[in-house]
Design an enzyme around this catalytic site. Structure first.
Site, short mmCIF file in Angstrom:
data_model
loop_
_atom_site.label_atom_id
_atom_site.label_comp_id
_atom_site.label_asym_id
_atom_site.label_seq_id
_atom_site.Cartn_x
_atom_site.Cartn_y
_atom_site.Cartn_z
N ARG A 1 0.88 -1.18 0.00
CA ARG A 1 0.00 0.00 0.00
C ARG A 1 0.91 1.22 0.00
O ARG A 1 1.86 1.30 0.78
CB ARG A 1 -0.86 -0.04 1.27
CG ARG A 1 -1.73 1.18 1.51
CD ARG A 1 -2.97 1.11 0.65
NE ARG A 1 -4.05 1.92 1.17
CZ ARG A 1 -4.13 3.23 1.05
NH1 ARG A 1 -3.16 3.91 0.49
NH2 ARG A 1 -5.17 3.88 1.51
N GLU B 1 -10.99 3.44 -5.24
CA GLU B 1 -10.98 2.01 -5.54
C GLU B 1 -11.17 1.83 -7.04
O GLU B 1 -11.80 2.67 -7.70
CB GLU B 1 -12.10 1.28 -4.78
CG GLU B 1 -11.95 1.36 -3.28
CD GLU B 1 -10.63 0.79 -2.77
OE1 GLU B 1 -10.21 -0.28 -3.24
OE2 GLU B 1 -10.00 1.44 -1.91
N ARG C 1 -0.99 -5.55 4.82
CA ARG C 1 -0.19 -5.08 3.68
C ARG C 1 0.97 -4.23 4.18
O ARG C 1 0.85 -3.49 5.15
CB ARG C 1 -1.03 -4.22 2.73
CG ARG C 1 -2.17 -4.95 2.07
CD ARG C 1 -3.01 -4.01 1.24
NE ARG C 1 -3.63 -2.98 2.08
CZ ARG C 1 -4.55 -2.13 1.65
NH1 ARG C 1 -4.96 -2.17 0.41
NH2 ARG C 1 -5.06 -1.24 2.48
#
Length: 144
Positions: free
Chosen positions: A53, A61, A105
């Site tokens: 990320r 998104e 992440r």
């Protein structure tokens, strides 16, 4: 106990040098993720099977739409993803980890040929600076 807390704060602050905050490329280290990246969306990469990320930014998104002034919708999520693909240009990335998010992440600042990709996404308008988590990181526009 107070000494331990102070030591922790000093160590944490020293991990974020001025050069990193100002957008300079970090030196390579054992914790750096590098190689070809697959773009998941405007703020997420996959480097050799590791989800990364992009630190300090938030992009739509990939399936998200945004409204125009006239009320029509456009695929801003697809555009943001395309902008990140364009910035990477198929070149290898080098990502300097900063944290791990709640989804597991790696959260990192990524570079392509010395260019801060995270900052470039903000400068292009394809992502917003996520100032809540950047501790005052400088976003400096480039002059072409």
């Amino acid at each position: 106990m107070a000494r331990i807390l102070i030591l922790f704060v000093v160590i944490a602050l020293s991990a974020c040098s001025y050069d990193q905050l100002a957008g300079a490329q970090p030196e390579a280290s054992a914790g750096v993720f590098s190689g070809r990246a697959d773009v998941i969306d405007g703020d997420t990469l996959d480097v050799a099977g590791t989800r990364i990320r992009l630190f300090g930014i938030d992009a739509p998104e990939v399936s998200q739409t945004c409204g125009r002034g006239d009320g029509s919708a456009w695929s801003c999520g697809q555009w943001s993803r395309s902008e990140l693909v364009r910035l990477l240009g198929g070149r290898p990335v080098e990502c300097q980890p900063r944290d791990v998010d709640r989804y597991g992440r790696i959260v990192a600042i990524c570079y392509v040929q010395g260019r801060d990709v995270n900052a470039a996404m903000v400068e292009s308008g394809a992502a917003h600076a996520y100032r809540k988590y950047t501790m005052g990181r400088c976003w400096r526009p480039t002059v072409s």
